[in-house]
Enzyme design. Structure first.
Site: not given
Length: 466
Positions: A99, A132, A261-262
């Protein structure tokens, strides 16, 4: 899989080798980096740039590649935001992926390993959701400190490769805002996560699952050697996970967010958010302020990695029978115990003599450390010099058993290195992290960070016994 501390990186030529595109378009999405108002180089990894043939870049060229993200020769263009799912604090989330970063390049290193350069803070991607896509400068500084310290302490970790300040004021809910911005690049032996397989399993994409398993075996583990690639890969990954858990414990490190996911398929620690080092052997010590239940506290990290492996096994069930996967899961506690004794002996400068022989030594050390009259780092510093320390802390009854075990081992490390001549170990507690950031934030003083990195690397050399 025995523990082998990483050696000093050697000079190698630049050898682009883009393999990720062999997996097809469903592995990631083409993306472009954001445009930043400023590009000021703040950190360049002058140890690991030579290992992938990039040490000859001038600083201006460096910024072109790692600030503007101009593609490296014969490499990815455009970059790829990788797709994955993941369990986040054990809740399954299918709405995630890269992301605020992307896979920027792949190349071979000095050991002929396939390496990734990937970003953090490079702007929005299809998986940014409401974020962002940016990184705070403080977050980048913290990642430098984490990766340098862990590498020195024998943890397999990604390397912070580059940090460029980008001149934006970012708003964050969990720290004073506005705050300075940066874009970071990390070097790692793969960015394939457990969550990558979870996504493919959720999509029931058997061909891609077979291809990704083969990709991982071929490029990270020396190629498949059996007629059951999924079970073979899972066994290798589980061994790496046991080593990772053990290395965290012997380092006194708390990652903070061990979501699926890590976790990297090669067993390298990466993606550092709320990490901390615990000063004392405190089982319930947590790093993340939002980890209210202590799910990823210090003592539960081996459990967390074991649980994550079970989720990976579930994903592999798409193409593999459960029996070999369950069998491997059942071996994890023993594999972790063996790895922990190896890491403990290494930090103590002692030759490991096998799990059963080493176990009493480690148990005695843990019992003594649990008294919390000396920090973890001080303990390993005092005993790692291969002589019996005379400090009064160690004359108490709780250390008698440990001393007896310690005296029966052969040392491998010389105490002549200048690191051992000081009276204090090189540590990385939250107070120092905040002080280093404070100097940057208040006075734009980067000297404390440079000095700390130099001190950490000296410690790493001493621990390797060079």
């Amino acid at each position: 899989m025995p523990f082998k501390p990483q050696v000093e990186p050697a000079l190698a030529p630049y050898r682009a080798d883009v393999k990720i595109t062999d997996l097809g378009e469903k592995i990631g999405d083409p993306v472009q980096a954001a445009t930043f108002p400023k590009h000021q180089l703040r950190f360049r990894n002058d140890r690991w740039d030579k290992s992938v043939g990039l040490s000859t870049l001038s600083n201006d060229q460096w910024i072109q590649h790692f600030g503007h993200f101009e593609a490296l020769d014969a490499n990815l263009s455009p970059a790829l935001a990788l797709r994955y799912h993941g369990h986040q604090f054990r809740n399954y989330n299918p709405q995630i992926g890269d992301g605020r970063g992307f896979l920027f390049a792949q190349m071979r290193d000095h050991e002929n390993r396939l390496m990734d350069l990937a970003t953090k803070g490079s702007g929005t991607t299809p998986w940014s959701r409401t974020g962002d896509g940016k990184l705070t400068l403080k977050g980048g500084v913290r990642e430098i400190l984490a990766t340098e310290m862990l590498e020195a302490l024998g943890v397999e970790t990604s390397k912070t490769f580059s940090l460029v300040e980008t001149g934006e004021d970012l708003q964050r809910d969990d720290e004073p805002s506005p705050t300075r911005s940066a874009v970071m690049t990390r070097l790692s032996h793969s960015h394939i996560r457990y969550g990558t397989f979870q996504r493919i399993a959720a999509e029931q994409n058997e061909p891609l699952m077979h291809d990704l398993i083969r990709y991982c075996l071929d490029h990270f583990y020396g190629g498949g050697k059996t007629d059951n690639p999924a079970a073979e890969l899972f066994e290798l990954v589980a061994s790496k996970a046991a080593q990772l858990a053990a290395s965290y414990m012997s380092a006194g490190f708390v990652h903070g967010v061990l979501n699926t996911d890590n976790i990297n398929i090669t067993g390298e620690s990466f993606d550092y958010g709320p990490w901390r080092f615990t000063p004392y052997w405190e089982p319930g010590f947590t790093a993340a302020y939002f980890d209210h239940e202590g799910l990823y506290c210090f003592a539960r990290q081996p459990e967390a990695l074991h649980w994550n492996l079970a989720q990976l096994a579930s994903a592999f069930r798409l193409v593999c029978d459960s029996d070999p996967l369950v069998s491997t899961l059942e071996t994890f506690p023993r594999a972790y115990g063996e790895a922990l004794t190896q890491h403990f002996c290494w930090r103590l400068g002692l030759q490991s003599e096998g799990f059963e022989r080493d176990k009493p030594l480690v148990m005695a050390a843990e019992k003594a450390l649990a008294e919390k009259d000396v920090t973890i780092d001080q303990f390993f510093f005092d005993w790692g010099q291969n002589k019996i320390p005379q400090d009064g802390h160690y004359s108490t009854e709780v250390y008698d058993e440990f001393r007896r075990e310690y005296e029966s081992y052969e040392p491998f490390r010389s105490a002549e290195d200048i690191y051992w001549q000081s009276h204090q170990p090189c540590s990385m507690y939250i107070e120092e992290v905040e002080a280093i950031w404070g100097a940057i934030d208040q006075d734009d003083n980067w000297q404390p960070l440079s000095e700390k990195v130099a001190a950490i690397r000296k410690m790493g050399s001493a621990l390797r016994g060079l």
